[in-house]
Design a protein around this motif. Structure first.
Motif, mmCIF file in Angstrom:
data_model
loop_
_atom_site.group_PDB
_atom_site.id
_atom_site.type_symbol
_atom_site.label_atom_id
_atom_site.label_comp_id
_atom_site.label_asym_id
_atom_site.label_seq_id
_atom_site.Cartn_x
_atom_site.Cartn_y
_atom_site.Cartn_z
ATOM 1 N N PRO A 1 0.817 -1.215 0.000
ATOM 2 C CA PRO A 1 0.000 0.000 0.000
ATOM 3 C C PRO A 1 0.850 1.263 0.000
ATOM 4 N N LEU A 2 0.253 2.307 -0.474
ATOM 5 C CA LEU A 2 0.901 3.615 -0.518
ATOM 6 C C LEU A 2 1.019 4.147 0.905
ATOM 7 N N GLU A 3 2.265 4.412 1.357
ATOM 8 C CA GLU A 3 2.509 4.905 2.703
ATOM 9 C C GLU A 3 3.710 5.837 2.704
ATOM 10 N N ASP A 4 3.757 6.735 3.692
ATOM 11 C CA ASP A 4 4.942 7.571 3.881
ATOM 12 C C ASP A 4 6.064 6.678 4.397
ATOM 13 N N GLN A 5 7.245 6.809 3.780
ATOM 14 C CA GLN A 5 8.378 5.952 4.117
ATOM 15 C C GLN A 5 9.476 6.732 4.831
ATOM 16 N N PHE A 6 10.329 6.022 5.550
ATOM 17 C CA PHE A 6 11.391 6.652 6.330
ATOM 18 C C PHE A 6 12.392 7.414 5.461
ATOM 19 N N TRP A 7 12.487 7.081 4.188
ATOM 20 C CA TRP A 7 13.448 7.751 3.316
ATOM 21 C C TRP A 7 12.910 9.038 2.702
ATOM 22 N N GLY A 8 11.664 9.409 3.068
ATOM 23 C CA GLY A 8 11.131 10.692 2.652
ATOM 24 C C GLY A 8 10.132 10.653 1.510
ATOM 25 N N ASP A 9 9.851 9.471 0.981
ATOM 26 C CA ASP A 9 8.885 9.344 -0.109
ATOM 27 C C ASP A 9 7.569 8.772 0.402
ATOM 28 N N ARG A 10 6.499 9.121 -0.281
ATOM 29 C CA ARG A 10 5.232 8.404 -0.171
ATOM 30 C C ARG A 10 5.328 7.365 -1.267
ATOM 31 N N TYR A 11 5.216 6.082 -0.939
ATOM 32 C CA TYR A 11 5.635 5.004 -1.834
ATOM 33 C C TYR A 11 4.705 3.814 -1.721
ATOM 34 N N GLY A 12 4.399 3.187 -2.848
ATOM 35 C CA GLY A 12 3.618 1.955 -2.877
ATOM 36 C C GLY A 12 3.979 1.149 -4.106
ATOM 37 N N VAL A 13 3.581 -0.120 -4.112
ATOM 38 C CA VAL A 13 3.921 -1.028 -5.209
ATOM 39 C C VAL A 13 2.652 -1.682 -5.746
ATOM 40 N N LEU A 14 2.577 -1.771 -7.078
ATOM 41 C CA LEU A 14 1.445 -2.381 -7.776
ATOM 42 C C LEU A 14 1.937 -3.459 -8.732
ATOM 43 N N ARG A 15 1.053 -4.389 -9.064
ATOM 44 C CA ARG A 15 1.315 -5.349 -10.135
ATOM 45 C C ARG A 15 0.274 -5.099 -11.212
ATOM 46 N N ASP A 16 0.728 -4.925 -12.437
ATOM 47 C CA ASP A 16 -0.227 -4.696 -13.520
ATOM 48 C C ASP A 16 -0.882 -6.023 -13.919
ATOM 49 N N PRO A 17 -1.960 -5.977 -14.714
ATOM 50 C CA PRO A 17 -2.657 -7.214 -15.087
ATOM 51 C C PRO A 17 -1.818 -8.175 -15.926
ATOM 52 N N PHE A 18 -0.632 -7.749 -16.347
ATOM 53 C CA PHE A 18 0.232 -8.562 -17.197
ATOM 54 C C PHE A 18 1.410 -9.144 -16.416
ATOM 55 N N GLY A 19 1.433 -8.881 -15.094
ATOM 56 C CA GLY A 19 2.436 -9.465 -14.224
ATOM 57 C C GLY A 19 3.635 -8.594 -13.916
ATOM 58 N N HIS A 20 3.723 -7.420 -14.515
ATOM 59 C CA HIS A 20 4.857 -6.530 -14.252
ATOM 60 C C HIS A 20 4.592 -5.709 -12.996
ATOM 61 N N GLN A 21 5.662 -5.481 -12.232
ATOM 62 C CA GLN A 21 5.563 -4.758 -10.971
ATOM 63 C C GLN A 21 6.017 -3.312 -11.148
ATOM 64 N N TRP A 22 5.249 -2.393 -10.546
ATOM 65 C CA TRP A 22 5.500 -0.958 -10.646
ATOM 66 C C TRP A 22 5.518 -0.356 -9.247
ATOM 67 N N SER A 23 6.497 0.466 -8.961
ATOM 68 C CA SER A 23 6.465 1.242 -7.718
ATOM 69 C C SER A 23 6.157 2.684 -8.086
#
Length: 151
Positions: A107-129
């Motif tokens: 899930p999209l969350e504020d991270q310790f390194w200063g970014d708001r960050y999350g990860v998704l998988r597209d319907p074709f299997g590729h992963q995107w942050s």
């Protein structure tokens, strides 16, 4: 077309349905299609879209040109690379991708390194942050904090 040898690094994705992938990337990430070349049998042998101004190549799976082996993420048991999209309004971009059919991996969350960050998988299997910088971080202090936590 003029010859252009501009140095670049471009992700090249193999998918099971390149036409559907182009549509998904347009809806999810605002991709704009630049080129689509069809194989005589109708599958897409090469396409280029732009996402965040950067090119992304993609094509349908052609096992016959890969020693008879499929090279899609589903055939390989997952993707070994995460494609990172950075920019403003990450909450809206993340939501749009999920509404277009992406699956939330982290899930999209504020991270310790200063970014708001999350990860998704597209319907074709590729992963995107997806990320947006939300605060300045002193990396020396962050490294020290991480070392303290590891003890």
């Amino acid at each position: 077309m003029a010859i252009d040898n501009t140095p670049m690094l471009v992700p090249h994705l193999v998918v099971e349905d390149a036409a559907a992938a182009i549509d998904f990337y347009a809806h999810a990430f605002g991709a704009t299609e630049e080129i689509r070349l069809l194989h005589p049998e109708g599958k897409i042998i090469h396409a280029c879209v732009r996402i965040n101004g950067a090119p992304v190549f993609l094509n349908d799976d052609f096992p016959e040109y890969n020693d008879g082996k499929s090279s899609t993420p589903s055939a390989l048991g997952g993707a070994s690379v995460t494609i990172h999209l950075h920019g403003p309004d990450v909450d809206a971009r993340f939501k749009r991708a999920v509404e277009a059919g992406a699956t939330v991996v982290a899930p999209l969350e504020d991270q310790f390194w200063g970014d708001r960050y999350g990860v998704l998988r597209d319907p074709f299997g590729h992963q995107w942050s997806l990320a947006e910088s939300v605060r300045e971080v002193d990396y020396g202090a962050m490294a020290e904090d991480m070392a303290q936590q590891a003890r």
